[in-house]
Design an enzyme around this catalytic site. Structure first.
Site: not given
Ligand code: EPZ
Length: 427
Positions: A22-23, A116, A121-124, A305, A397
């Site tokens: 999926k990822n 938001c 946090r999620p997209i900074d 995961d 999903r």
């Molecule tokens: C990807 O999510 C995967 N999803 C996730 O899998 C996986 O758990 C994650 O990477 C970590 O390996 C897909 O690939 C579709 P991140 P992603 O950005 O890209 C923080 C599953 O179950 N962060 O690596 O969204 C964030 O909050 C899913 O298949 C910020 O702070 O994860 C988290 O704590 C779940 N600011 C950490 O970084 C940002 O701008 C890792 O997030 C972006 C992320």
């Protein structure tokens, strides 16, 4: 409402083919917008996150034809419209399109359900990296508006090795004139798969999977035919299920070399595991022992995961296991559900739990997220009596017909509608 019904106690035997990742498939589908030529993706997984992404692409006027597990995409007349909040469902889906939309259209609106604010946090990390490439970002109502008409290639260092941010920068920089460097990128195998796909389309990306990725922007990308990698998290889920239940299982398309961390841990706990090309053969005969602690981290550390599956496995061990989650906040959603089944788990702090020996007893439990939901199914495989798992939509999903895969391995699991009157199923 559909539910999973699982009778615990069966050992797992047989062979299963692991679904496509999926990822890996999600960013690859997103990257298709970067070209005006046809792209064919084979063996895509039959899961709702992929269905959702294809619906989003169709809403952008990308022609998508799906025959069996092959999808043909024609992005020639793709349109730069706002991705509908409903369709985006979670910000993650629309975030995964940001880089390719900017690469193709030079501007993009990102829906932010719940309004938001910038810097959330999620997209900074995505925003900081794009700003470093001279992309402007502003809030327009419940959307963020990105403008890349004056973008310039540059050196970008990520605060955290974010998978999504790395993918967005790679996709955007693929057709951005000049040399872009990403320092501290995510090194996940899915990033390598995305770069292999983009390079097949004519991109010039070097260093995927290492601590520095270099991208030389090209004017345009060709079409391509591609099969994404096997799903290492689904493979890990089935390995952990076999370790918990005992038995002898062979997994094909199981990307063993991208699953070294979990393989090493399961061997240390007492499993026998042989790997050959894309095959993993796992046997568990004697009782497992705890390895004391599991700490999640960015690849190649232990994958977040698989953390909830290891929490469930730890419930079946005689010795305690400390589990520390270092990637996501609040990723222990299933602890309360496991406690309903009799699990002996205590929280040491916000990001650490200790799991001690306990007897899991079947009851009705509720999935609240994808991987936690899969873990509740695994708990049902070893619990006494029948476990009913609701929240099927979360699990589907990311897992393609999980009940059929597990049944083919001798598990006693069914999925069906439970009418409210039909309450003697637990007998
Ligand atoms: C990807 O999510 C995967 N999803 C996730 O899998 C996986 O758990 C994650 O990477 C970590 O390996 C897909 O690939 C579709 P991140 P992603 O950005 O890209 C923080 C599953 O179950 N962060 O690596 O969204 C964030 O909050 C899913 O298949 C910020 O702070 O994860 C988290 O704590 C779940 N600011 C950490 O970084 C940002 O701008 C890792 O997030 C972006 C992320």
């Amino acid at each position: 409402m559909e539910k999973f019904f699982i009778k615990g106690g069966n050992k797992l035997y047989g062979k299963a083919v692991v679904q496509t990742s999926k990822n890996a498939t999600l960013p690859i589908l997103s990257a298709c917008i970067l070209t005006k030529n046809k792209v064919v993706i084979n063996k895509i997984p039959n899961i709702t996150d992929i269905d959702n992404m294809l619906e989003i692409l169709k809403s952008l006027n990308v022609k998508c034809t799906r025959i069996g597990s092959t999808v043909t995409l024609n992005p020639k007349n793709a349109k730069n419209i706002k991705v509908d909040c409903k369709l985006a469902r979670t910000m993650r889906s629309s975030v995964f399109l940001l880089g390719s939309m900017l690469g193709r259209f030079k501007t993009a609106f990102l829906s932010l359900p719940g309004g938001c604010k910038i810097g959330a946090r999620p997209i900074d990390i995505h925003i900081d990296a794009l700003k470093k490439l001279n992309v402007s970002v502003e809030e327009v109502g419940d959307y963020l508006y990105f403008n890349a008409t004056r973008a310039k290639a540059n050196r970008v260092k990520l605060r955290l090795a974010s998978v999504g941010a790395t993918e967005n920068i790679i996709e955007f920089a693929s057709t951005l004139k000049g040399k872009t460097t990403i320092l501290n990128p995510a090194r996940e195998p899915e990033i390598v798969d995305l770069c292999n796909f983009l390079n097949l389309m004519g991109a010039k990306i070097y260093g995927a999977g290492t601590k520095k990725i270099t991208i030389y922007g090209v004017d345009s990308l060709y079409g391509a035919i591609y099969t994404p990698m096997g799903d290492r998290i689904v493979a890990g889920t089935l390995m952990i299920a076999t370790a918990m239940c005992g038995g002898d299982v062979t997994l094909e398309n199981a990307v063993p070399y991208q699953n070294e961390n979990i393989i090493k841990k399961l061997v240390k706990m007492g499993c026998q595991i042989d790997i050959k090309s894309d095959i993993i053969h796992i046997v568990r005969e004697r009782p497992l022992v705890s390895i004391g602690k599991i700490v999640t981290g960015f690849y190649p550390e232990f994958p977040t995961d698989l953390q909830s599956m290891m929490t469930v496995l730890s419930c079946t061990l005689m010795q305690p296991t400390y589990i520390r989650e270092r990637v996501f906040e609040n990723r222990f959603l299933i602890v309360d559900e496991l406690k309903k089944m009799g699990a002996n788990i205590s929280k040491m702090d916000e990001n650490c739990i200790v799991v001690r020996a306990g007897e899991l007893k079947g009851c009705e439990v509720c999935a609240r997220d994808l991987r936690g939901g899969a873990s509740l199914i695994l708990a049902g495989l070893v619990a006494e009596g029948t476990t009913i798992v609701t929240g099927v939509q979360f699990i589907e999903r990311g897992y393609e017909q999980i009940e059929q895969v597990l049944s083919s391995l001798n598990a006693d699991i069914k999925k069906y509608e439970q009418k409210s009157s039909d309450n003697n199923l637990n007998s």
